[in-house]
Each structure stands twice: as structure tokens, then as C-alpha cells.
Design a protein around this motif. Structure first.
Motif, short mmCIF file in Angstrom:
data_model
loop_
_atom_site.label_atom_id
_atom_site.label_comp_id
_atom_site.label_asym_id
_atom_site.label_seq_id
_atom_site.Cartn_x
_atom_site.Cartn_y
_atom_site.Cartn_z
N LEU A 49 8.60 2.56 -8.44
CA LEU A 49 7.31 2.10 -7.93
C LEU A 49 6.91 2.98 -6.76
CD1 LEU A 49 7.61 -1.81 -7.98
CD2 LEU A 49 6.40 -0.32 -9.59
N LEU A 50 5.65 3.41 -6.78
CA LEU A 50 5.16 4.29 -5.73
C LEU A 50 5.09 3.54 -4.42
CD1 LEU A 50 4.02 7.13 -5.17
CD2 LEU A 50 1.74 6.20 -5.64
N ASP A 51 5.68 4.14 -3.38
CA ASP A 51 5.77 3.48 -2.09
C ASP A 51 5.58 4.53 -1.00
OD1 ASP A 51 7.98 2.76 0.28
OD2 ASP A 51 6.76 1.06 -0.36
N SER A 52 4.67 4.29 -0.06
CA SER A 52 4.36 5.29 0.96
C SER A 52 5.55 5.58 1.87
CB SER A 52 3.16 4.84 1.80
OG SER A 52 3.43 3.60 2.44
N ALA A 53 6.41 4.58 2.10
CA ALA A 53 7.58 4.81 2.95
C ALA A 53 8.61 5.68 2.23
CB ALA A 53 8.20 3.47 3.34
N ARG A 54 8.83 5.39 0.98
CA ARG A 54 9.84 6.13 0.22
C ARG A 54 9.32 7.48 -0.24
NH1 ARG A 54 12.86 3.89 -5.31
NH2 ARG A 54 14.33 5.64 -5.51
N ASP A 80 -0.53 8.76 7.82
CA ASP A 80 -0.46 7.35 8.23
C ASP A 80 -0.06 6.42 7.09
OD1 ASP A 80 -2.71 7.38 6.65
OD2 ASP A 80 -4.09 6.63 8.19
N GLY A 81 0.28 6.99 5.92
CA GLY A 81 0.69 6.18 4.78
C GLY A 81 -0.44 5.80 3.85
#
Length: 229
Positions: free
Chosen positions: A6-11, A118-119
């Protein structure tokens, strides 16, 4: 294909998406909402799904697999970039977006950033989101359009034969187009229905797009002759 993530800005904050895989796509699936834009640049033909045998439309960008003849010198598409190229490596998973981290569009480490610092979604991700929405809505609309034109017996095979200056011969089978003869022979009530539904505009865009086929042949001939990249 690797296991989806799953696409995640943190990862995936440093993830970049590249257009490199465009170079190996010679037939790119389209939805009806793309016909008018794509027809300005590519031949739009129908092929049959290898598993189901159902027809689906696509932009013909090359004459053999793994060859895209429509790329500019910098490797980008000079014309319209279809949604199926825009969303490469990205998939819908419920209400989320998933990625194949090993897909060539992501695995190079080059290209446009997916996230801002900034994500937030960067322009590349916003293009992917728009492409996924267009495909989600457009695939069933396209299937319905194909059912309508098949019911009117407007689809016919198109055999493409090429001879190149280096002596190579090439024949493309199992592709289909819209028959203008069949279209012009329809009764008036069917023609009026096509016009009012907007299908007539799409049909003429499809038939007119075949004018781009000679461009592909010339581009391949030049490439075989060593005149282009």
C-alpha cells in the motif's frame, strides 16, 4: 510481480516514478474517454484479450512487441500519454493505491518524485490518481461501447503488411477496426441513435486514426536503416 505494498508517504517518501517502461509498450489499452485525444497521435485499433477473447481498444505505438515508435528523442511521448501508461506500477486496492515496488517504473530510482517533501501528493502522483479514476470509470463504459458496435456489426479485421528498405517483411494479424462501409450502410434510425449517444464522434475518431499507421511504418523503416535512435 512482487508482493503489493500500500502506498504510504512515510514508507515511500523518496519514491520516484519513471516513464522508462513506455519504450517497451507497443500496444496500450485505452478507454472511450481517451479516444478523441489519442486519435490525434496514434492509430486506435482493437485486439482480443488472450484469455477471454473479448475485444479491447488500444493505441498502436509500435509494430512489434517491446518497440515504441512514438517516443521523442528524450524518451518521452511526443503526444498524448494514455492512462494505462500513466498508472504503470500503481493499482487500486479497495479505497487505497498499491504499488508493485519491483516494477521498472519504480525500480530505477529515477524520474519524478511521488510525494512532496511534506508528504503531500506530488504532480506525478496526482497524474496517477487521475489515470486510475479514468480507468475505473472508463473500462465498463468501453465494454458497453464495444458491445454496441459489435451488435451493429461494425467491427472488421484489418490486415497490415509492411515491406522495409532492409528487406524485412512484417505482417500484423488479429487486429480490428471500424468498417466505414458497414457504418455508412446503417439505417437512418441507427445512425441517428449513434449521433445522439455520442458514439458517432468516437467511431469517426477511430476510423480517422488509422492515418497514423504510415508514420509508424516510416519510423520503423528509418530505425532499421539507422536513421533514428
Amino acid at each position: 510481480m512482487a508482493e503489493m505494498e500500500l502506498l504510504d508517504s512515510a514508507r515511500h517518501g523518496t519514491l520516484r516514478v519513471s516513464t522508462t517502461p513506455d519504450a517497451s509498450r507497443h500496444f496500450v489499452q485505452l478507454v472511450v474517454d481517451e479516444f478523441l485525444s489519442a486519435a490525434l497521435h496514434y492509430p486506435i485499433l482493437f485486439a482480443r484479450h488472450p484469455e477471454t477473447g473479448d475485444l479491447y481498444p488500444g493505441a498502436l505505438m509500435g509494430l512489434v512487441p517491446d518497440e515504441n515508435l512514438c517516443l521523442a528523442a528524450d524518451g518521452s511521448l511526443a503526444g498524448y500519454r494514455p492512462s494505462d501508461l500513466e498508472r504503470q506500477a500503481f493499482y487500486v486496492s479497495g479505497e487505497n493505491i498499491a504499488i508493485d515496488p519491483d516494477h521498472p517504473a519504480l525500480a530505477t530510482g529515477r524520474g519524478d518524485p511521488v510525494f512532496e517533501s511534506d508528504g503531500g501528493a506530488a504532480p506525478a502522483l496526482r497524474r496517477v490518481q487521475a489515470a486510475l479514476r479514468r480507468l475505473h470509470v472508463g473500462l465498463p463504459e468501453t465494454e458497453a461501447f464495444i458491445r454496441r458496435v459489435e451488435a451493429l456489426q461494425l467491427v472488421e479485421p484489418i490486415d497490415l503488411n509492411f515491406e522495409f528498405d532492409n528487406g524485412e517483411s512484417l505482417r500484423l494479424d488479429s487486429l480490428y477496426t471500424i468498417s466505414l462501409d458497414a457504418l455508412h450502410a446503417l439505417p437512418d434510425d441507427a445512425v441517428l441513435a449513434l449521433f445522439r449517444s455520442g458514439d458517432m464522434q468516437l467511431l469517426y475518431a477511430l476510423t480517422g486514426s488509422v492515418r497514423h499507421i504510415p508514420f509508424l511504418a516510416r519510423r520503423r523503416n528509418d530505425r532499421l536503416s539507422g536513421l533514428t535512435r
